[in-house]
Design an enzyme around this catalytic site. Structure first.
Site, PDB file in Angstrom:
ATOM      1  N   ASP A 301       3.755 -19.186  16.997  1.00  0.00           N
ATOM      2  CA  ASP A 301       2.705 -20.194  17.115  1.00  0.00           C
ATOM      3  C   ASP A 301       3.182 -21.249  18.125  1.00  0.00           C
ATOM      4  O   ASP A 301       4.334 -21.234  18.583  1.00  0.00           O
ATOM      5  CB  ASP A 301       2.353 -20.813  15.748  1.00  0.00           C
TER       6      ASP A 301
HETATM    7  C1  BGC Z   1      -2.425 -23.087  16.062  1.00  0.00           C
HETATM    8  C2  BGC Z   1      -2.855 -21.661  16.274  1.00  0.00           C
HETATM    9  C3  BGC Z   1      -3.491 -21.509  17.621  1.00  0.00           C
HETATM   10  C4  BGC Z   1      -2.497 -21.965  18.680  1.00  0.00           C
HETATM   11  C5  BGC Z   1      -3.021 -21.816  20.089  1.00  0.00           C
HETATM   12  C6  BGC Z   1      -1.631 -23.626  17.224  1.00  0.00           C
HETATM   13  O1  BGC Z   1      -1.440 -24.997  17.125  1.00  0.00           O
HETATM   14  O2  BGC Z   1      -1.690 -23.175  14.869  1.00  0.00           O
HETATM   15  O3  BGC Z   1      -3.746 -21.269  15.263  1.00  0.00           O
HETATM   16  O4  BGC Z   1      -3.874 -20.183  17.826  1.00  0.00           O
HETATM   17  O5  BGC Z   1      -2.216 -23.331  18.448  1.00  0.00           O
HETATM   18  O6  BGC Z   1      -4.015 -22.725  20.373  1.00  0.00           O
END
Ligand code: BGC
Length: 798
Positions: A301
């Site tokens: 993530d």
């Molecule tokens: C979130 C994810 C997301 C990623 C990309 C993160 O902060 O937890 O769910 O896909 O950002 O935007």
């Protein structure tokens, strides 16, 4: 084994496989298949090997880096030399670019300028539609209709592809049992069975069983793992749970998604039992790769790899990058560590190059399977428009997601819903009655509010000047507004530009006057979905925000009949409303067709048929509240039904000041018609254990029930089957969903619904962390919610 009762025979999955092997070798062969055949293909892997051989170490680690070009969904570093890196073949993936033109520009650098011409994989958060915004995922789960989810994924995939995107950060399959956690909106709610059904539908809709199709995108199943179980519902918080619960509840939807062929997963921010998920070899390698046979790629993530330092499992960049890579995270999302520190670590002999190679293989597999090498560019198409076809799809899906929580008769008027000609003047009141942006809900990152039709617009169309309107109040007021503004826009200066501090008393008084002029008042209330739902949006209270509760009470005090439409992406606490408002429709965040779809339901053109995917609490102090709880040794009378407040017994598992049960339980949802259920019947009363074990994934018994529409209008019922294992070696939940079916019934019509049961439905994890079935009695209920009363049973005998 010591924990087993005398005479009992323990059979586990390994025994099952053996038994199945004797009974049916085909079953064994099936269970060995890779979940995604494309990624496992020999031909594809030969291409991967041939390319890998030519790559330098710097090119390899470059493939493991993902950068975000403009918009950020989190904090962290950003490497700005994207053109240079792309031309050197050192950008594995980029997120945030949204157009053929923008993606093609970087793709040209990678494909035409770099030595090995490896294309970039463009990614984006496509969560509930891309440009056509559908209801939020929690609402989609309320449809209990996997086909609806598939439709949303299809539209998302096609529209994302038109913008150059080949990889979506969806579905989120985290089990969410605590609505304080703002990300419950992105989930399918509290239940692993429903969550798994939805997970499969997302994967199928996006990937279509063939990543290479011109309108397929690869999924990224997130957030692996157990991110939804953050302690106290505070986002990013630690997760602490037994391995049994982890596997039996939380991992199930990820497993379903992997079995459905998911090409990638995203590792989560949280720790699980002390180990950060993004550096956890047990989750990422042992379970995912070894047990589930996953051949795809894992991306971290957002900046989760550098954040491992904050988790205090490594003091420097090199250590945390090594830990993440060795655990099984193949790509670094925006952390800027893999691209910068891995190569020197390999050169210094700290990381074997073979570990890097394995991660690169997984990235390249996905790129080859997507056909990216053959078709790296995106053709510029016509500009997006919310066409009638797109609107019709958004409306049809939304229609299925609304949950009629309550529709009690009002003296002299009967039930308020559906609205009929008897209401000559209708007052529409509330900060969500005419707010385009809020109808999109959280994570509608590419959605444009201008396409939203609000409830006010839809009702004006139906009622003309019979509709009266008053906003009543803002979504936020006072100091709350300033705090939320600062969090969302950064810095105190942003504050006053965005939300004026409202004069609630004045606007509420105006709304009261409006209500007095009408025959009925519709209140459209909720919370600011864009500011207080989704990531980093945990709450300690679950009521309506700002002055909305005062508004509701003031309007109800006029004595005018009130219909409450709740527009929110999390279960809110509706205790006052449930006691004082005769009709409540849970409409979530319905997307671009919010107004027309809600109006359809209010006027009965569409009969509400959604069912709650998460329990609605009586009080926030009950959270985490979910129906499939374990029993206690001192059960309050009826774990699922309500407890008599001044009951004679004290020493029971209950609260002194509140009932145990949900205000509206999991699976709950009314209709404008009524359904009756026959006594369910099981095809056999007893089954020998051996037979259960030998059956593999095949059914061994059926449960049948007749469902009748006893009312005067057509309607759809979600028929639900629950079981309880009454005597296992490990305590089992009081009820567990193990089947559901959406059935459309004309007035007076009866349909026979049949569910199948087999090892898959009856097994549980024993203390040795094996899937087991033991001799026991299963209670079985079939009905229209988790309170289903029609009961039967099934014995498994030695
Ligand atoms: C979130 C994810 C997301 C990623 C990309 C993160 O902060 O937890 O769910 O896909 O950002 O935007």
């Amino acid at each position: 084994m010591k924990f087993l009762a005398p005479n009992s025979v323990l059979w586990t999955l390994s025994a099952l496989v053996l038994a199945a092997a004797c009974a049916s070798p085909v079953l064994l062969a099936q269970s060995r298949q890779a979940p995604n055949q494309q990624l496992a293909s020999k031909q594809l892997n030969a291409r991967v090997e041939a390319l890998l051989k030519q790559m330098t170490l710097d090119e390899k680690v470059g493939q493991l880096a993902q950068y975000s070009v403009d918009s950020a969904t989190g904090p962290g570093a950003s490497n700005l030399k994207y053109d240079e890196l792309a031309a050197k073949g050192q950008v594995g993936s980029m997120q945030s670019l949204v157009s053929a033109e923008a993606t093609n520009r970087y793709q040209r650098l990678a494909v035409e300028k770099s030595r090995l011409h490896i294309p970039i994989l463009f990614a984006r958060d496509v969560i509930h539609g891309h440009r056509t915004i559908f209801p939020v995922p929690l609402a989609l789960a309320a449809s209990w209709d996997p086909a609806a989810v598939e439709t949303v994924a299809r539209f998302g995939a096609v529209e994302a592809r038109a913008d150059g995107i080949r990889w979506v950060f969806s579905p989120m399959v985290d089990i969410a049992r605590d609505p304080r956690w703002g990300r419950i909106v992105e989930s399918a709610g509290e239940d692993p069975y429903l969550g798994s059904a939805m997970a499969r539908a997302w994967v199928k809709g996006y990937q279509q069983d063939d990543l290479g199709k011109p309108d397929s995108v690869a999924v990224s199943v997130k957030h692996f793992a157990a991110y939804g179980a953050a302690i106290a519902g505070r986002d990013y918080n630690a997760v602490d749970m037994s391995e049994i619960v982890l596997r039996q509840v939380y991992l199930e939807p990820y497993r379903a998604a992997v079995e459905a062929g998911a090409a990638t997963l995203m590792s989560s921010f949280n720790t699980i039992n002390g180990v950060p998920a993004s550096a956890d070899p047990f989750i990422l390698t042992q379970i995912l790769r070894k047990e589930w046979g996953f051949d795809g790629m894992v991306v971290s993530d957002w900046a989760a790899i550098p954040e491992l330092r904050d988790h205090s499992i490594g003091a420097d960049d090199a250590t945390v990058a090594r830990k993440a890579l060795e655990a099984g995270v193949d790509m670094d999302m925006v952390g800027d560590l893999y691209g910068t520190v891995l190569a020197s670590q390999v050169r210094a002999g700290k990381i074997p190059e073979a570990v890097v190679d394995e991660a690169v293989r997984r990235v390249l597999r996905v790129k080859f399977a997507l056909g990216l090498f053959e078709h790296p560019y995106t053709e510029q198409g016509p500009a997006y428009d919310a066409t009638p076809e797109r609107r019709a799809a958004a409306r049809k899906v939304a229609d299925e997601t609304f949950v009629l929580l309550k529709n009690d008769p009002v003296e002299g008027l009967g039930t308020l819903l559906p609205l009929t000609a008897k209401a000559k003047k209708v007052a529409l009141i509330g900060p969500l009655a005419d707010n385009q942006r809020e109808m999109l809900g959280a994570w509608a990152v590419t959605g444009d509010p201008k396409y939203v039709v609000t409830l006010r617009t839809a009702l004006v169309e139906r009622l003309g000047d019979r509709l009266l309107y008053a906003q009543g109040c803002e979504l936020l007021s006072g100091e709350d507004a300033n705090v939320i503004k600062r969090l969302n826009f950064g810095g105190p200066d942003a504050a006053d530009d965005h939300v004026p501090i409202p004069d609630d008393a004045k606007t509420i008084a105006e709304a009261v006057e409006t209500a007095k002029k009408a025959d009925v008042a519709i209140l459209a209330l909720g919370e600011p979905t864009n500011w207080m739902e989704g990531e980093a949006s945990s709450r300690t209270t679950l009521g309506f925000t700002g002055a909305q509760q005062q508004l509701l009470e003031a309007v109800a005090a006029t004595g005018k009949p009130v219909i409450l439409v709740v527009l929110a992406g999390r279960p809110l606490e509706l205790k006052w409303a449930a006691a004082h408002v005769p009709a409540i429709l849970e409409a979530w965040s319905p997307g671009i067709e919010a107004g027309p779809a809600v109006a359809d339901a209010l006027f009965g053109d569409v009969n509400p048929s959604g069912k709650l995917p998460a329990s609605l609490p009586r009080a926030v102090g009950q959270e985490p509240l979910y129906y499939a709880q374990l029993p206690t040794g001192r059960p309050a009378r009826g774990d699922l039904s309500h407890l008599p407040r001044n009951g004679e017994e004290k020493f029971l598992s209950r609260y002194m000041d509140e009932e145990n049960s949900a205000l509206f339980p999991f699976g709950w949802g009314l209709s404008y018609t009524r359904f009756s259920y026959s006594q369910p019947t099981v095809s056999r009363d007893e089954i020998p254990l051996r037979e259960v074990l030998a059956s593999g994934h095949n059914p061994i018994a059926t449960v049948g029930v007749d469902v009748k529409n006893t009312g005067s209008v057509a309607g759809s019922e979600v028929v639900q089957l629950y079981i309880r294992n009454t005597a296992a070696s490990v305590s089992q939940p009081v009820r567990e969903l193990k089947g559901f079916a959406r059935v459309a019934l004309a007035p007076g019509e009866t349909k026979h619904v049949e569910f199948t049961l087999g090892f898959d439905e009856l097994n549980f994890y024993n203390v040795e962390i094996e899937r087991a079935v033991e001799p026991t009695t299963y209670k079985i209920w079939v009905g229209g919610s988790s309170l289903a009363a029609a009961e039967t049973g099934l014995k498994v005998v030695e």
